[in-house]
Scaffold this motif. Sequence first.
Motif, PDB file in Angstrom:
ATOM      1  N   LYS A  21       0.949  -1.072   0.079  1.00  0.00           N
ATOM      2  CA  LYS A  21       0.081   0.142   0.267  1.00  0.00           C
ATOM      3  C   LYS A  21       0.937   1.185  -0.028  1.00  0.00           C
ATOM      4  CE  LYS A  21      -3.614  -2.261   2.463  1.00  0.00           C
ATOM      5  NZ  LYS A  21      -4.468  -2.419   3.681  1.00  0.00           N
ATOM      6  N   LEU A  22       0.433   2.260  -0.586  1.00  0.00           N
ATOM      7  CA  LEU A  22       1.440   3.452  -0.849  1.00  0.00           C
ATOM      8  C   LEU A  22       1.053   4.410   0.069  1.00  0.00           C
ATOM      9  CD1 LEU A  22       1.138   3.494  -4.738  1.00  0.00           C
ATOM     10  CD2 LEU A  22       3.165   2.434  -3.274  1.00  0.00           C
ATOM     11  N   GLU A  23       0.594   4.175   1.182  1.00  0.00           N
ATOM     12  CA  GLU A  23      -0.054   5.146   2.266  1.00  0.00           C
ATOM     13  C   GLU A  23       1.358   5.199   3.230  1.00  0.00           C
ATOM     14  OE1 GLU A  23      -2.367   7.263   2.085  1.00  0.00           O
ATOM     15  OE2 GLU A  23      -3.231   5.956   0.118  1.00  0.00           O
ATOM     16  N   PHE A  24       2.634   5.674   2.804  1.00  0.00           N
ATOM     17  CA  PHE A  24       3.789   5.745   3.645  1.00  0.00           C
ATOM     18  C   PHE A  24       4.603   6.800   2.928  1.00  0.00           C
ATOM     19  CE2 PHE A  24       4.506   2.312   0.693  1.00  0.00           C
ATOM     20  CZ  PHE A  24       5.871   2.527   0.100  1.00  0.00           C
ATOM     21  N   PRO A  25       5.183   7.593   3.766  1.00  0.00           N
ATOM     22  CA  PRO A  25       5.933   8.894   3.409  1.00  0.00           C
ATOM     23  C   PRO A  25       7.140   8.221   2.811  1.00  0.00           C
ATOM     24  CG  PRO A  25       6.507   8.221   5.896  1.00  0.00           C
ATOM     25  CD  PRO A  25       5.480   7.186   5.435  1.00  0.00           C
ATOM     26  N   GLY A  75      10.768  14.288   1.782  1.00  0.00           N
ATOM     27  CA  GLY A  75      10.713  13.510   3.109  1.00  0.00           C
ATOM     28  C   GLY A  75       9.313  13.113   3.696  1.00  0.00           C
ATOM     29  N   ASN A  76       8.449  13.963   3.842  1.00  0.00           N
ATOM     30  CA  ASN A  76       7.065  13.773   4.423  1.00  0.00           C
ATOM     31  C   ASN A  76       6.064  13.401   3.473  1.00  0.00           C
ATOM     32  OD1 ASN A  76       8.318  13.861   7.142  1.00  0.00           O
ATOM     33  ND2 ASN A  76       8.208  16.351   6.770  1.00  0.00           N
ATOM     34  N   ILE A  77       6.263  13.596   2.230  1.00  0.00           N
ATOM     35  CA  ILE A  77       5.197  13.376   1.258  1.00  0.00           C
ATOM     36  C   ILE A  77       4.641  11.739   1.187  1.00  0.00           C
ATOM     37  CG2 ILE A  77       4.614  13.746  -1.117  1.00  0.00           C
ATOM     38  CD1 ILE A  77       6.336  16.104  -1.438  1.00  0.00           C
ATOM     39  N   ILE A  78       3.700  11.833   1.181  1.00  0.00           N
ATOM     40  CA  ILE A  78       2.974  10.264   0.928  1.00  0.00           C
ATOM     41  C   ILE A  78       3.224   9.939  -0.464  1.00  0.00           C
ATOM     42  CG2 ILE A  78       1.080   8.791   1.508  1.00  0.00           C
ATOM     43  CD1 ILE A  78       2.130   9.898   3.953  1.00  0.00           C
ATOM     44  N   ILE A  79       3.734   8.499  -0.687  1.00  0.00           N
ATOM     45  CA  ILE A  79       3.914   8.064  -1.941  1.00  0.00           C
ATOM     46  C   ILE A  79       2.696   8.180  -2.860  1.00  0.00           C
ATOM     47  CG2 ILE A  79       4.701   6.200  -3.190  1.00  0.00           C
ATOM     48  CD1 ILE A  79       6.898   7.352  -1.531  1.00  0.00           C
ATOM     49  N   ALA A  80       1.521   7.574  -2.148  1.00  0.00           N
ATOM     50  CA  ALA A  80       0.397   7.570  -3.077  1.00  0.00           C
ATOM     51  C   ALA A  80      -0.226   9.048  -3.687  1.00  0.00           C
ATOM     52  CB  ALA A  80      -0.762   7.095  -2.127  1.00  0.00           C
ATOM     53  N   ASP A  81       0.337   9.931  -3.043  1.00  0.00           N
ATOM     54  CA  ASP A  81       0.080  11.454  -3.341  1.00  0.00           C
ATOM     55  C   ASP A  81       1.038  12.087  -4.476  1.00  0.00           C
ATOM     56  OD1 ASP A  81      -2.310  11.247  -1.568  1.00  0.00           O
ATOM     57  OD2 ASP A  81      -0.964  12.454   0.308  1.00  0.00           O
ATOM     58  N   ILE A  82       2.021  11.429  -4.887  1.00  0.00           N
ATOM     59  CA  ILE A  82       3.028  11.840  -5.623  1.00  0.00           C
ATOM     60  C   ILE A  82       2.489  11.911  -7.099  1.00  0.00           C
ATOM     61  CG2 ILE A  82       5.398  11.669  -6.473  1.00  0.00           C
ATOM     62  CD1 ILE A  82       6.234  10.662  -3.793  1.00  0.00           C
ATOM     63  N   THR A  83       2.704  13.008  -7.773  1.00  0.00           N
ATOM     64  CA  THR A  83       2.299  13.087  -9.197  1.00  0.00           C
ATOM     65  C   THR A  83       3.523  13.914 -10.037  1.00  0.00           C
ATOM     66  OG1 THR A  83       1.151  15.177  -8.935  1.00  0.00           O
ATOM     67  CG2 THR A  83      -0.292  13.095  -8.566  1.00  0.00           C
ATOM     68  N   THR A  84       3.210  14.002 -11.317  1.00  0.00           N
ATOM     69  CA  THR A  84       4.214  14.755 -12.322  1.00  0.00           C
ATOM     70  C   THR A  84       4.269  16.142 -11.767  1.00  0.00           C
ATOM     71  OG1 THR A  84       2.578  15.068 -13.709  1.00  0.00           O
ATOM     72  CG2 THR A  84       3.920  13.327 -14.188  1.00  0.00           C
TER      73      THR A  84
END
Length: 364
Positions: free
Chosen positions: A53-57, A94-103
């Motif tokens: 699950k991508l809900e981690f920083p 550092g603190n950005i959740i992986i699932a929230d990362i976009t271009t």
Amino acid sequence: MPVYFDKERKTYYAKFRYKNYAGENKQKTKRGFKRKKDASEYELHFKSMLNNKLEFPFSMLRERYFEHQKTTLRDATYRTVDYCFKHYIDPFWGNIIIADITTKTVMDWNDTFLAKWKLAGTTLRHVSSMLSAIFNFAHKYYGMQSNPVRDIGGLGTWRRNKEYKVWTAEQLEKFCDHLYTEHVWFWIVYKLLFYTGMRPCEALALSADDVDLKAGTIHVSKSFHYRPKNQGGCYCTPPKNDFSDRVIDIPKFLIKPLQIHIENMKQINCQDRIFPTFNHQLNFWIKRYAPKAGVPVIRLYDERHSHASMLINGGQDINLIADRLGHSSPQTTLKIYSHMYKHKKENLVTFLDAVGKDVKNDEK
């Protein structure tokens, strides 16, 4: 969620059990949290990562990525990558959740955070490729759908905007004359770098056993790396790649000075390295004496580029140049030094014009 307080360090730490990918029971301990809440969240994020699950920083992905890389990268390379992450990547990501990362996140990083550093195009490309590598890792092992750095085509450029600064043989002589006058013994290092094209780390790793004075050759088999004593001290590793392990012919006029230098080093019981100095010291002498000699101030590594420039301008075969520099192929050499071939185009046209005139004269 077991969280404990470390009385000695006055911080919290998480300690829990989990099953790894092989179904084996493992125990995980992570220390250094200032708040109890942070230690609890670490366990949640860690188990989220295990379940793909991508809900981690990003910081947790970075931790796992570096655990993996430490087993594959050379120590010097690992420390370089770690340095770039700490300065250019961790503060923003550092603190950005992986699932929230976009271009868009990547572009925000470039437009806001990196803009403050004013990085050169090649450095920006290098840093963005490191970020891209960690996203490839997330895609391969944690189910990240796409690599946002790759999706935007990367950042920066692989091509240098400026040409390398180089010395000619005459400029090298002027510089070494000033060193010799001031009794700086390692003037021989600069000549060796200029006339062999070795990387500085390769020259500084040389021992007397690597130099065959009778055959007039040097065996490049290791690289020297500087490290402060409190971090373990300096050390040597195998060269950059398999192609870098090579034998280089020395110009005849350098053999005698090199022989004298090696004998002097033996007299002062310097057995490990024949050049017991460091990159930063050699760069310091260039900055100090180049202006006095009336020659441009260049980096130590630019002596390697000077060697390549001298051979290219001398019309030497590109395959021989690549072998001498320790490149994997002539294509690598051409990619790095393509700008040095610009004047060759003019020579080529002049040659064709001369041939054409000769043909016309013969017809008449």
